[in-house]
Scaffold this motif. Structure first.
Motif, PDB file in Angstrom:
ATOM      1  N   MET A 146      11.323  -0.411  -3.849  1.00  0.00           N
ATOM      2  CA  MET A 146      10.610  -1.801  -3.727  1.00  0.00           C
ATOM      3  C   MET A 146      11.351  -2.854  -3.127  1.00  0.00           C
ATOM      4  SD  MET A 146       8.568  -1.076  -7.450  1.00  0.00           S
ATOM      5  CE  MET A 146       7.436  -2.500  -7.189  1.00  0.00           C
ATOM      6  N   ARG A 147      12.699  -2.887  -3.859  1.00  0.00           N
ATOM      7  CA  ARG A 147      13.393  -4.153  -3.517  1.00  0.00           C
ATOM      8  C   ARG A 147      13.939  -4.037  -1.711  1.00  0.00           C
ATOM      9  NH1 ARG A 147      17.234  -3.823  -9.092  1.00  0.00           N
ATOM     10  NH2 ARG A 147      15.666  -5.002 -10.242  1.00  0.00           N
ATOM     11  N   GLU A 148      14.038  -2.663  -1.326  1.00  0.00           N
ATOM     12  CA  GLU A 148      14.496  -2.702   0.007  1.00  0.00           C
ATOM     13  C   GLU A 148      13.149  -2.918   0.850  1.00  0.00           C
ATOM     14  OE1 GLU A 148      15.711   1.274   0.237  1.00  0.00           O
ATOM     15  OE2 GLU A 148      17.638   1.016  -0.605  1.00  0.00           O
ATOM     16  N   ASP A 149      12.169  -2.453   0.309  1.00  0.00           N
ATOM     17  CA  ASP A 149      10.888  -2.725   1.150  1.00  0.00           C
ATOM     18  C   ASP A 149      10.319  -4.322   1.304  1.00  0.00           C
ATOM     19  OD1 ASP A 149      10.514   0.015   1.737  1.00  0.00           O
ATOM     20  OD2 ASP A 149       8.785  -0.029   0.269  1.00  0.00           O
ATOM     21  N   TRP A 150      10.934  -5.123   0.133  1.00  0.00           N
ATOM     22  CA  TRP A 150      10.527  -6.558   0.230  1.00  0.00           C
ATOM     23  C   TRP A 150      11.372  -7.208   0.759  1.00  0.00           C
ATOM     24  CZ3 TRP A 150       7.024  -9.232  -2.852  1.00  0.00           C
ATOM     25  CH2 TRP A 150       7.267 -10.618  -3.220  1.00  0.00           C
ATOM     26  N   GLU A 151      12.956  -6.897   1.081  1.00  0.00           N
ATOM     27  CA  GLU A 151      13.779  -7.409   1.773  1.00  0.00           C
ATOM     28  C   GLU A 151      13.397  -7.315   3.362  1.00  0.00           C
ATOM     29  OE1 GLU A 151      16.364  -9.300   0.668  1.00  0.00           O
ATOM     30  OE2 GLU A 151      15.573  -9.362  -1.209  1.00  0.00           O
ATOM     31  N   ALA A 152      12.948  -6.142   3.705  1.00  0.00           N
ATOM     32  CA  ALA A 152      12.569  -5.965   5.183  1.00  0.00           C
ATOM     33  C   ALA A 152      11.372  -6.648   5.417  1.00  0.00           C
ATOM     34  CB  ALA A 152      12.062  -4.365   5.232  1.00  0.00           C
ATOM     35  N   LEU A 153      10.467  -6.913   4.485  1.00  0.00           N
ATOM     36  CA  LEU A 153       9.248  -7.616   4.646  1.00  0.00           C
ATOM     37  C   LEU A 153       9.523  -9.009   4.962  1.00  0.00           C
ATOM     38  CD1 LEU A 153       6.033  -7.910   4.913  1.00  0.00           C
ATOM     39  CD2 LEU A 153       6.197  -8.067   2.316  1.00  0.00           C
ATOM     40  N   PHE A 154      10.645  -9.616   4.384  1.00  0.00           N
ATOM     41  CA  PHE A 154      10.724 -10.975   4.368  1.00  0.00           C
ATOM     42  C   PHE A 154      11.981 -11.281   5.048  1.00  0.00           C
ATOM     43  CE2 PHE A 154       7.740 -11.071   0.805  1.00  0.00           C
ATOM     44  CZ  PHE A 154       6.691 -11.651   1.340  1.00  0.00           C
ATOM     45  N   ALA A 155      12.496 -10.505   6.013  1.00  0.00           N
ATOM     46  CA  ALA A 155      13.701 -10.611   6.550  1.00  0.00           C
ATOM     47  C   ALA A 155      13.683 -11.632   7.426  1.00  0.00           C
ATOM     48  CB  ALA A 155      14.061  -9.255   7.584  1.00  0.00           C
TER      49      ALA A 155
ATOM     50  N   GLY B   8       0.800  -1.244  -0.145  1.00  0.00           N
ATOM     51  CA  GLY B   8       0.110  -0.062  -0.041  1.00  0.00           C
ATOM     52  C   GLY B   8       0.912   1.102   0.049  1.00  0.00           C
ATOM     53  N   SER B   9       2.256   1.216   0.192  1.00  0.00           N
ATOM     54  CA  SER B   9       3.023   2.505   0.297  1.00  0.00           C
ATOM     55  C   SER B   9       3.634   2.617  -1.052  1.00  0.00           C
ATOM     56  CB  SER B   9       4.078   1.951   1.305  1.00  0.00           C
ATOM     57  OG  SER B   9       5.014   1.042   0.945  1.00  0.00           O
ATOM     58  N   TRP B  10       3.403   1.726  -1.930  1.00  0.00           N
ATOM     59  CA  TRP B  10       3.948   1.968  -3.294  1.00  0.00           C
ATOM     60  C   TRP B  10       2.954   2.477  -4.120  1.00  0.00           C
ATOM     61  CZ3 TRP B  10       5.569  -4.012  -4.026  1.00  0.00           C
ATOM     62  CH2 TRP B  10       7.037  -4.108  -3.462  1.00  0.00           C
ATOM     63  N   ARG B  11       3.630   3.557  -5.052  1.00  0.00           N
ATOM     64  CA  ARG B  11       2.884   4.459  -5.895  1.00  0.00           C
ATOM     65  C   ARG B  11       3.547   4.096  -7.315  1.00  0.00           C
ATOM     66  NH1 ARG B  11       0.554   4.030  -1.997  1.00  0.00           N
ATOM     67  NH2 ARG B  11      -0.311   5.832  -0.616  1.00  0.00           N
ATOM     68  N   ARG B  12       2.937   4.910  -8.182  1.00  0.00           N
ATOM     69  CA  ARG B  12       3.399   4.700  -9.511  1.00  0.00           C
ATOM     70  C   ARG B  12       4.865   5.308  -9.798  1.00  0.00           C
ATOM     71  NH1 ARG B  12      -0.515   3.751 -13.675  1.00  0.00           N
ATOM     72  NH2 ARG B  12      -2.636   3.618 -12.868  1.00  0.00           N
ATOM     73  N   ASP B  13       5.374   5.998  -9.101  1.00  0.00           N
ATOM     74  CA  ASP B  13       6.480   6.624  -9.227  1.00  0.00           C
ATOM     75  C   ASP B  13       7.507   5.965  -8.168  1.00  0.00           C
ATOM     76  OD1 ASP B  13       5.728   7.698  -7.142  1.00  0.00           O
ATOM     77  OD2 ASP B  13       6.270   9.763  -7.328  1.00  0.00           O
ATOM     78  N   THR B  14       7.010   4.857  -7.534  1.00  0.00           N
ATOM     79  CA  THR B  14       7.995   4.223  -6.601  1.00  0.00           C
ATOM     80  C   THR B  14       9.133   3.516  -7.286  1.00  0.00           C
ATOM     81  OG1 THR B  14       6.180   4.048  -4.777  1.00  0.00           O
ATOM     82  CG2 THR B  14       8.200   2.612  -4.807  1.00  0.00           C
ATOM     83  N   GLY B  15      10.298   3.795  -7.109  1.00  0.00           N
ATOM     84  CA  GLY B  15      11.304   3.143  -7.774  1.00  0.00           C
ATOM     85  C   GLY B  15      11.808   1.852  -7.416  1.00  0.00           C
ATOM     86  N   VAL B  16      12.468   1.061  -8.413  1.00  0.00           N
ATOM     87  CA  VAL B  16      12.504  -0.184  -8.012  1.00  0.00           C
ATOM     88  C   VAL B  16      13.484  -0.633  -6.961  1.00  0.00           C
ATOM     89  CG1 VAL B  16      14.554  -0.376  -9.507  1.00  0.00           C
ATOM     90  CG2 VAL B  16      13.079  -2.659  -9.144  1.00  0.00           C
ATOM     91  N   THR B  17      14.447   0.477  -6.732  1.00  0.00           N
ATOM     92  CA  THR B  17      15.458   0.188  -5.425  1.00  0.00           C
ATOM     93  C   THR B  17      14.650   0.228  -4.071  1.00  0.00           C
ATOM     94  OG1 THR B  17      17.218   1.204  -6.716  1.00  0.00           O
ATOM     95  CG2 THR B  17      17.376   1.142  -4.168  1.00  0.00           C
TER      96      THR B  17
ATOM     97  N   ARG C 114      10.966  -8.521 -10.574  1.00  0.00           N
ATOM     98  CA  ARG C 114      11.659  -7.177 -10.327  1.00  0.00           C
ATOM     99  C   ARG C 114      12.001  -7.070  -8.928  1.00  0.00           C
ATOM    100  NH1 ARG C 114       9.730  -2.930 -13.378  1.00  0.00           N
ATOM    101  NH2 ARG C 114       9.895  -1.320 -11.718  1.00  0.00           N
ATOM    102  N   VAL C 115      11.724  -8.082  -7.968  1.00  0.00           N
ATOM    103  CA  VAL C 115      12.017  -7.709  -6.516  1.00  0.00           C
ATOM    104  C   VAL C 115      12.518  -9.434  -6.060  1.00  0.00           C
ATOM    105  CG1 VAL C 115      10.964  -5.722  -6.212  1.00  0.00           C
ATOM    106  CG2 VAL C 115      10.054  -8.020  -5.503  1.00  0.00           C
ATOM    107  N   GLY C 116      12.948  -9.482  -4.895  1.00  0.00           N
ATOM    108  CA  GLY C 116      13.180 -10.759  -4.223  1.00  0.00           C
ATOM    109  C   GLY C 116      14.642 -11.307  -4.600  1.00  0.00           C
TER     110      GLY C 116
ATOM    111  N   ARG D 143      18.087 -14.048  -0.312  1.00  0.00           N
ATOM    112  CA  ARG D 143      18.247 -13.582   1.101  1.00  0.00           C
ATOM    113  C   ARG D 143      16.618 -13.596   1.564  1.00  0.00           C
ATOM    114  NH1 ARG D 143      20.691 -13.798   5.762  1.00  0.00           N
ATOM    115  NH2 ARG D 143      20.121 -12.260   7.078  1.00  0.00           N
ATOM    116  N   SER D 144      15.780 -12.946   0.992  1.00  0.00           N
ATOM    117  CA  SER D 144      14.519 -12.852   1.190  1.00  0.00           C
ATOM    118  C   SER D 144      13.666 -14.179   1.286  1.00  0.00           C
ATOM    119  CB  SER D 144      13.615 -11.947   0.073  1.00  0.00           C
ATOM    120  OG  SER D 144      13.621 -12.410  -1.161  1.00  0.00           O
TER     121      SER D 144
END
Length: 306
Positions: free
Chosen positions: A29-38, A18-27, A88-90, A93-94
């Motif tokens: 997104m990848r950081e958020d994904w890694e944090a979610l599945f740390a 829900g925090s991602w928007r159309r202009d959210t960069g891939v970097t 795109r992400v993952g 490590r995740s």
């Protein structure tokens, strides 16, 4: 307010997506994904390159966070794992905890593959990396019958496309494959994209189609059998286990694929977990269904080794 473990998981996932928007960069997104599945556990990763691709061994030993014993993994049995993340992400490590628990459940070593990601490396880079890793294992003396494949979401797509490529080129096939919430239809045409839209906290049809376009570009149709295994001839594949949650918009990607694989004479087992969301297996600390699914996958893989 008390909520169920599943709702707590859904709230965490929605908090990220829900925090991602159309202009959210891939970097980001990848950081958020890694944090979610740390990982919540200390997982040893042995990184190296194989066939020119970044990979890592994940091998269960000792006990997990719950105290469950992990018998020594048989180094003669190799599960090659391809992580999800919409291409795109993952990363290894995740998904390292999921791979560790699969290693425990199946009694094997797991080779996680950090295939190249879009948008820097779009189709067909991930499949080329998958082929390179698999062929390098064979060239290194690992027997095809001692190899199994697994993947979730986009990683499941890679697994199936790899199997189809190996079949069509006449190369040795692995023993079995486990597919978790596999993305088999990049065109997102299944009815579940409508019937499960209200229940799925992650994927909606338009989002899926946008991810596919970012991966494929304009030159490749999402209904091309070379990228969407649902549309490919499905004969002569090894035994498959498809696990999927009943609350996923991607439900029909597994359900229809299993039906078509069975119609082609294949051994495709479909396990639909009630109320579960996309790749619920990653929440093994929160959901008993996740632990059940991992054990089911482990038993399926153990039955297939030579």
């Amino acid at each position: 307010m008390n909520t169920t473990p599943l709702q707590q998981v859904i709230d965490r996932v929605r908090g990220v997506y829900g925090s991602w928007r159309r202009d959210t960069g891939v970097t980001r997104m990848r950081e958020d994904w890694e944090a979610l599945f740390a990982p919540r556990e200390e997982i040893a990763l042995s990184h190296f390159t194989l066939g020119g691709v970044d990979v890592a061994w994940v091998i269960a030993s000792g006990a997990d966070a719950s105290g469950a014993a992990a018998p020594d993994a048989d180094s003669a049995r190799t599960l090659v794992y391809f992580h999800g993340g919409g291409f795109r992400v993952g990363s290894v490590r995740s998904h390292c905890e999921l791979m560790w628990h699969l290693s425990r459940a199946a009694g094997c070593r797991v080779l996680g593959v950090d295939y190249r990601l879009a948008p820097e490396h779009a189709h067909p880079a991930p499949l080329h990396d998958a082929l390179a890793v698999y062929r390098a294992l064979l060239a290194g003396g690992v027997e095809a019958g001692d190899i199994a494949l697994a993947g979730d979401s986009a990683g499941g797509n890679i697994v199936l496309n790899l199997l189809l490529q190996l079949r069509d080129t006449g190369e040795p096939m692995p023993a079995r494959a486990v597919l978790m919430s596999a993305w088999t239809d990049l065109a997102a045409t299944g009815e579940s994209y409508q019937t499960r839209a209200g229940a799925d906290p992650i994927h909606q049809q338009r989002m899926i189609q946008s991810m596919a376009a970012g991966y494929l570009g304009v030159a490749v149709s999402p209904e091309d059998p070379a990228v969407s295994p649902l549309y490919a001839p499905l004969h002569d594949l090894p035994p498959l286990l498809l696990q999927v949650g009943d609350a996923e918009t991607v439900l029909d990607d597994s359900r229809l694929f299993a039906q078509r694989a069975q119609a082609a004479g294949g051994a495709a087992t479909l396990s639909v977990y009630p109320h579960m969301i996309h790749v619920f297996q990653q929440f093994m600390h929160d959901l008993p269904e996740a632990r059940e699914a991992i054990d089911e996958a482990g038993a399926f893989l153990r039955d297939g080794w030579h």
